[in-house]
Design a protein around this motif. Sequence first.
Motif, mmCIF file in Angstrom:
data_model
loop_
_atom_site.group_PDB
_atom_site.id
_atom_site.type_symbol
_atom_site.label_atom_id
_atom_site.label_comp_id
_atom_site.label_asym_id
_atom_site.label_seq_id
_atom_site.Cartn_x
_atom_site.Cartn_y
_atom_site.Cartn_z
ATOM 1 N N THR A 157 8.053 -1.450 -6.536
ATOM 2 C CA THR A 157 6.991 -2.017 -5.483
ATOM 3 C C THR A 157 7.140 -3.631 -5.656
ATOM 4 O OG1 THR A 157 5.527 -0.177 -5.814
ATOM 5 C CG2 THR A 157 4.456 -2.148 -5.065
ATOM 6 N N LYS A 216 0.892 -1.249 -0.160
ATOM 7 C CA LYS A 216 0.031 0.125 -0.018
ATOM 8 C C LYS A 216 0.761 1.327 0.060
ATOM 9 C CE LYS A 216 -3.988 -2.055 0.258
ATOM 10 N NZ LYS A 216 -5.054 -2.000 1.490
ATOM 11 N N GLY A 217 2.112 1.291 0.594
ATOM 12 C CA GLY A 217 2.640 2.402 0.943
ATOM 13 C C GLY A 217 3.800 2.676 0.040
ATOM 14 N N LEU A 229 6.633 7.233 -6.128
ATOM 15 C CA LEU A 229 5.883 8.170 -6.953
ATOM 16 C C LEU A 229 6.182 9.756 -6.550
ATOM 17 C CD1 LEU A 229 2.497 7.048 -8.059
ATOM 18 C CD2 LEU A 229 4.814 6.895 -9.575
ATOM 19 N N GLY A 230 6.380 9.797 -5.049
ATOM 20 C CA GLY A 230 6.214 11.009 -4.465
ATOM 21 C C GLY A 230 7.959 11.553 -4.376
ATOM 22 N N LYS A 241 5.764 6.239 -13.143
ATOM 23 C CA LYS A 241 5.071 5.012 -12.756
ATOM 24 C C LYS A 241 5.570 3.661 -13.154
ATOM 25 C CE LYS A 241 0.113 3.799 -13.488
ATOM 26 N NZ LYS A 241 0.352 2.307 -13.664
ATOM 27 N N LYS A 267 4.752 2.493 -3.331
ATOM 28 C CA LYS A 267 4.675 3.141 -4.599
ATOM 29 C C LYS A 267 4.149 4.628 -4.315
ATOM 30 C CE LYS A 267 2.003 2.699 -9.165
ATOM 31 N NZ LYS A 267 0.824 1.658 -9.626
ATOM 32 N N PRO A 268 3.323 4.716 -3.630
ATOM 33 C CA PRO A 268 2.939 6.636 -3.382
ATOM 34 C C PRO A 268 4.526 7.011 -3.053
ATOM 35 C CG PRO A 268 1.152 5.330 -2.520
ATOM 36 C CD PRO A 268 2.286 4.205 -2.800
#
Length: 581
Positions: free
Chosen positions: A220, A200-201, A207-208, A213, A203-204
């Motif tokens: 990930t 859940k955490g 990206l951040g 992508k 990939k963001p």
Amino acid sequence: MSRPLSRYLPILDWGRTYDRATLSNDLIAALIVTIMLIPQSLAYALLAGLPPEMGLYASIAPIILYAIFGTSRALAVGPVAVVSLMTAAAIGDVAAAGTAGYIAAAITLAALSGGILLLMGVFRLGFLANFLSHPVIAGFITASGVLIAASQLKHILGIDAGGHTLIELVESLWRHLPETNMITLGLGAAATGFLFWVRKGLKPLLLGVGLSKRAADIGTKAGPVAAVVVTTVTVWLFDLDAQGVNIVGDVPQSLPPLTMPNLSLDLVQALFIPALLISIIGFVESISVAQTLAAKKRQRIDPDQELIGLGAANIGAAFTGGYPVTGGFSRSVVNFDAGAQTPAAGAYTAIGLALAALALTPLIFFLPKATLAATIIVAVLSLVDFGILKRTWTYSRADFLAVLTTIVLTLGFGVEVGVSAGVIISIFLHLYTSSKPHIAEVGLVAGTQHFRNIKRHKVLTFPTLLTLRIDESLYFANVRYLEDYIYDRVIADKNLRDVVLMCSAINEIDMSALESLEAINARLRDLGMRLHLSEVKGPVMDRLQRSHFLDDLTGEVFLSQYDAHHALGAGGLKPTLPADG
């Protein structure tokens, strides 16, 4: 010649249009899936009670063979959690874990499963999977996910525990709980927590920090590899194996070996039923994933050819040191999302795994089994869906009972009992529901030529005319219900002169049903009534015309129900308008 050949060798179809752009997409997808499969393959072999290298072996030749014979362009074939658990349950009954006989039984199980799938494909028996309802499958997979997660807690705790049912597992874990190795528990808990966070955490986060992508996706998917690397290095640096942390140990540094299944009569007899169940469950899981992914790209899946592809994959596993395989949900979705265009992506993945088997196996000597257990737990808990109980309770109490029974039996008595019960319940539910077909008394909707249920709509009927719409094909299991329904309805109504069976929903009338129709016709004739048919489908009429039934029919066969209503209600009687029902 090429057209029919491509039906059995789909590679000849997609291979004609293979170009550089497709190659690039397939290679990228293969890289991502390979990264994910290395720890997953090792983990699933551990779940099956087999040496970890067998997980890699089962992910090489089977993928290549499926790429040649399979019809899905995104399905990734290999070991999966549920089949690994079923494998452990099956071969645990014929040999002790860790012995040569245990490994030989796993190889033989793959051969039997492959043979069953091939035969089903050759004889085009893919439709048999339809008898296993999706709610029952969901219940079985949910219960299996719980069993799998519970079975891996012993590796997280670093204790010796076992059992084939949830009760046995919980009891064994509780009994050995004081023996917990705290270092192992720390490693296992940290790996589990990290892998849950990765889903859940990570990939963001990637990206951040500015990654693309595609790069974030790769990062990930590499999360489990990071867990493997960090925990392996930790064990090696601090010599934790000397402090009771269980590690993978020596893994052969080689390509898959040539192996031969043990086809002795006793072993084949002991494993045949488990192989059949594994084949059915594996095919249902695989075809569901394949059709879902194919629909997103408007591609076609041939279930019978899928049987051949999966059969070839399992035969390949049997002769290259593997164990039963099927199409996996998580790896197939990853393959699809990564941009795989053809089954060649699977072949490239096999090459990557072969290189890993050759070059990387010495590096996992210190890999703690707790990390592999964490990989399994995180993967299978995503399959657990107790919400299916609420959904089936709301929609269908019969399906709810089937799902609940499957879950309880799987947890309480093991996977073989659970899946066997699921198959039996699915067939029973089909027979039960079709044995009591929906029969509606219908009338004409005023101002139209449409007929609807008198209990649901305001319709026109005649006192002397009874029209029944049968919403099911007629066969040996439900014709008695139809007979009883008609007799109970007509015996109490002295005004009736004509009974019409509206056959618009009847696709089949078997011999037993034909005999019942003859009995109904004779019984109504004795009561001074006539039997008529309307809207009989062409294939059904063809078969009726080959019998004497139409010659003995007391009434007529009408092309439409409107024709029957108009002809039989034209005796001057005033139509009635029933109240709302």
